[in-house]
Write a protein that holds these residues in place. Structure first.
Motif, short mmCIF file in Angstrom:
data_model
loop_
_atom_site.label_atom_id
_atom_site.label_comp_id
_atom_site.label_asym_id
_atom_site.label_seq_id
_atom_site.Cartn_x
_atom_site.Cartn_y
_atom_site.Cartn_z
N THR A 68 0.78 -1.20 0.15
CA THR A 68 0.07 -0.16 -0.06
C THR A 68 0.85 1.18 0.01
O THR A 68 0.66 2.13 -0.61
CB THR A 68 -0.88 -0.01 0.95
OG1 THR A 68 -1.68 -1.09 1.28
CG2 THR A 68 -1.87 1.25 0.99
N LEU A 69 1.98 1.32 0.66
CA LEU A 69 3.07 2.21 0.85
C LEU A 69 3.37 2.44 -0.85
O LEU A 69 3.51 3.77 -1.13
CB LEU A 69 4.18 2.04 1.61
CG LEU A 69 5.31 3.23 1.83
CD1 LEU A 69 5.68 2.58 3.14
CD2 LEU A 69 6.18 3.22 0.76
N LEU A 219 -3.56 -1.44 5.57
CA LEU A 219 -3.57 -0.52 4.37
C LEU A 219 -3.46 0.95 4.70
O LEU A 219 -2.70 1.51 4.00
CB LEU A 219 -4.99 -1.05 3.67
CG LEU A 219 -5.38 -0.42 2.46
CD1 LEU A 219 -6.14 -1.29 1.73
CD2 LEU A 219 -5.90 0.97 2.55
N ASN A 220 -4.24 1.46 5.67
CA ASN A 220 -4.03 2.79 6.17
C ASN A 220 -2.70 3.13 6.42
O ASN A 220 -2.24 4.22 6.01
CB ASN A 220 -5.12 3.33 6.95
CG ASN A 220 -6.36 3.15 6.14
OD1 ASN A 220 -6.83 4.49 5.66
ND2 ASN A 220 -7.38 2.48 6.03
N LEU A 221 -2.00 2.20 7.40
CA LEU A 221 -0.94 2.73 8.10
C LEU A 221 0.19 2.74 6.92
O LEU A 221 1.24 3.48 6.89
CB LEU A 221 -0.55 1.83 9.09
CG LEU A 221 -1.32 2.10 10.30
CD1 LEU A 221 -0.85 0.89 11.43
CD2 LEU A 221 -1.29 3.42 10.97
N PHE A 225 2.76 6.70 5.36
CA PHE A 225 4.47 7.22 4.96
C PHE A 225 4.15 7.82 3.73
O PHE A 225 4.88 8.88 3.28
CB PHE A 225 5.12 6.02 4.85
CG PHE A 225 6.64 6.50 4.53
CD1 PHE A 225 7.67 6.80 5.61
CD2 PHE A 225 7.02 6.07 3.28
CE1 PHE A 225 8.84 7.30 5.10
CE2 PHE A 225 8.62 6.54 3.19
CZ PHE A 225 9.44 6.82 3.86
N SER A 226 3.48 7.34 2.89
CA SER A 226 3.29 7.94 1.19
C SER A 226 2.65 9.28 1.43
O SER A 226 3.19 10.19 0.64
CB SER A 226 2.39 7.04 0.58
OG SER A 226 2.86 5.70 0.22
N ASN A 227 1.64 9.53 2.36
CA ASN A 227 0.97 10.71 2.22
C ASN A 227 1.94 11.74 2.94
O ASN A 227 1.31 13.08 2.72
CB ASN A 227 -0.46 10.40 3.05
CG ASN A 227 -1.38 9.52 2.14
OD1 ASN A 227 -0.99 9.46 0.86
ND2 ASN A 227 -2.28 9.14 2.77
#
Length: 618
Positions: A68-69, A219-221, A225-227
């Protein structure tokens, strides 16, 4: 004689003790294996202590977080890349992101079909993750070598030059390889993770339900890092660095996934679901004149244990969609034949599979409009934030990084739901499971309406405090933002996060639990495809709104310079449409009947299968 009788009595007692001990050993052996029909990588019955459970589950959660990252390292800032690097305007960029995101989740149907029919979930996940890695590597190379010219462009201040047709084509090929890889992987990894828990065991069954919440949390964690970090560097124009970091994360995710191979539990694919679906429809049409008994006594069901592959369960007969029941009616011709032709006689379970899908469709359709709301977070929310004051004490806040508040909201509300709300509802309603999946999805729609109203109100205030634009051009909405701080967007992101916990986690549990055993990946894919169609509907809605709202004296609701538009009207329109969708959803949820499964055809402790399993145990 008395001594002989005593000896016989002792012998009988000894035989009873031996028989009891053997039965106890067989039972212990039986309980050491999973009872849901799962197998290890060699095809042998899965040993409970050596396979699956949280050891495999945590490895899959880490894999999901890293993947997800990687995905959001591209997706969260894609709208800004299209505007700043490829020179597209706001509406065109928002539409392209919606189409791309929609295609990502549309490919989930491809992955689910291959998994359920031919490859199985493990092989499908591995292949599509490899495609995902190749797509990210190609995007990183093409951006660095072809698109980011001159060096340092794409930061919102320095525009990039003209790009060749080859460079543009390679960019789109790379991004859609990412869409194919991530889309085909996503529904299968969720279901594969759930496969690691034996729902026939009370403890593992509870863990299986909790897994979906932790899966969505991972998924959200992973996207946090990406956001934040990646989003910051990409906003500064360091696109190649961000894309290479995503490629490295995806590669590490694939390696970790393959490292867990000896530990995973598997379910073999059950065959092509499309052919089973068509067999029911064709057979029902052929038998449209056949008489049916009121109690369904002349319906055919294969009750032989060997017909159940990997613990698949028969589905109990239901009264709805009675026309399809004709496919399972046994006529005199079928009675005379030793072999059963599936194109002329189907089982009750096969008919009920079709009924199950038909019952799920109205619920699924009602979730599409929610996904229209959700997709605004990756497009119009970012553009709205870019037109606001993005500096605090001289520090620039990337608009895409505001979605970190959505992620924190998801983490907080998963904890509140699992630890506070669910136990409270369970005590009040006397239902140990708390809120049903359908009730939670309905709450998700209510909170989504609140999120859109909040976004519309913020846009009204943004326009009230807008700065007059002196000169229009590329990035003019960044040079002349509103004086309203970007942190006014926090409530709408928090509300979207709260709605996700109720809607998407509820969807994962609902579609996975209600889908037949041979269509589990398809059940998870339904959740993904609702997001897909939501993105397409969002793109269509933006196009229609722009066409209707654009006049000679008005550039439309979502122009290149948001200070001249009315984005708040679009948000309020979405709130009204979601409210109408909630009313329809309420009727569909009230109509829906939960699918009831028979017990699994697991073997008893005295069976030859378990004895063979005991011999295989090392």
């Amino acid at each position: 004689m008395a001594c002989l009788n005593v000896c016989k009595g002792q012998l009988n007692l000894y035989e009873q003790v031996v028989a009891k001990e053997r039965k106890k050993q067989k039972k212990e052996c039986w309980e050491a294996y999973t009872q849901d029909g799962s197998v290890d990588r060699h095809g042998h019955p899965a040993v409970r202590g050596r396979t699956g459970s949280w050891v495999a589950g945590i490895l899959i959660l880490v894999n999901q977080g890293l993947a997800t990252l990687a995905f959001f390292g591209v997706g969260v800032n894609l709208v800004l890349f299209l505007i700043r690097v490829l020179g597209q305007d706001n509406a065109e960029a928002a539409n392209n992101v919606s189409k791309w995101t929609g295609t990502v989740y549309l490919f989930s149907l491809v992955g689910a079909f291959l998994s359920d029919s031919y490859w199985g979930r493990f092989k499908t996940c591995a292949i599509f993750q490899a495609i995902f890695v190749l797509g990210l590597a190609s995007l990183s190379l093409s951006s660095y070598m072809l698109l980011l010219k001159p060096r340092g462009c794409g930061d919102g201040e320095s525009p990039c030059g003209h790009h060749s047709s080859f460079a543009n084509a390679l960019f789109y090929v790379s991004t859609y390889m990412i869409a194919l890889g991530n889309g085909g992987y996503q529904p299968n990894i969720a279901t594969f993770g759930a496969d690691q828990f034996d729902e026939e065991d009370s403890k593992e069954g509870h863990s299986k339900i909790a897994f979906f919440s932790y899966f969505y949390l991972a998924l959200n964690l992973g996207s946090l890092f990406s956001n934040t970090i990646l989003g910051y560097y990409e906003d500064k124009g360091m696109w190649a660095l961000g894309f290479w970091a995503s490629a490295g994360s995806a590669t590490l995710a694939l390696i970790l996934f393959l490292c867990g191979t000896p530990r995973y539990r598997h379910f073999s694919p059950k065959g092509n679901p499309l052919s089973r679906f068509c067999q029911v429809v064709v057979t029902a049409v052929r038998k449209w004149k056949v008489e049916m008994t009121p109690g369904g006594d002349n319906l055919f069901e294969n009750c032989e244990k060997e017909s159940s592959q990997n613990g698949a369960r028969n589905i109990l007969h239901t009264e709805g969609f009675k026309f399809l029941d004709r496919a399972a009616v046994i006529t005199e011709k079928e009675l005379d034949k030793t072999g059963k032709n599936p194109w002329r006689l189907c089982t009750v379970t096969q008919v009920e599979e079709v009924k199950c899908i038909l019952r799920l469709l109205p619920i699924w359709l009602c979730t599409i409009l929610y996904s229209v709301v959700f997709t605004q977070m990756a497009s119009l929310f970012v553009e709205q934030g870019a037109a606001m004051k993005t500096t605090v004490s001289g520090f620039h806040i990337p608009p895409a990084s505001m979605s970190s508040f959505d992620i924190l909201s998801v983490a907080a509300f998963i904890f509140l739901y699992r630890r506070v709300l669910d136990p409270l509802v369970a005590r009040v309603t006397k239902n140990p499971r708390g809120l049903t999946e359908l009730q939670r999805m309905g709450m998700g729609l209510v909170i989504a309406i609140m999120a859109m109203v909040s976004a519309g109100v913020v846009e009204c205030f943004r326009l009230k405090y807008k700065v007059v634009v002196v000169e229009e051009g590329v990035g003019d909405h960044h040079k002349s933002p509103s004086s309203l701080s970007i942190f006014w967007q926090v409530p709408q992101y928090v509300l979207i996060g709260a709605s996700e916990v109720f809607m998407y986690v509820g969807q994962l549990e609902f579609f996975n639990g209600q889908a037949p055993d041979g269509l589990k990946s398809f059940g998870s894919a339904l959740c993904m495809t609702s997001i897909s169609l939501g993105n397409y509907v969002s793109s269509l809605l933006v196009t229609i709104v722009m066409k209707i709202s654009t006049r000679d004296d008005m550039p439309g609701w979502i122009p290149g310079n948001l200070n001249k538009g009315h984005l708040e009207r679009f948000y309020f329109l979405l709130a009204a449409l979601t409210a109408a969708d909630l009313a329809v959803y309420f009727l569909c949820a009230k109509w829906y009947k939960y699918t009831k499964f028979e017990g699994r055809n697991v073997q008893d402790p005295d069976s030859a299968t378990v004895q063979l399993a005991a011999e295989l145990r090392v």
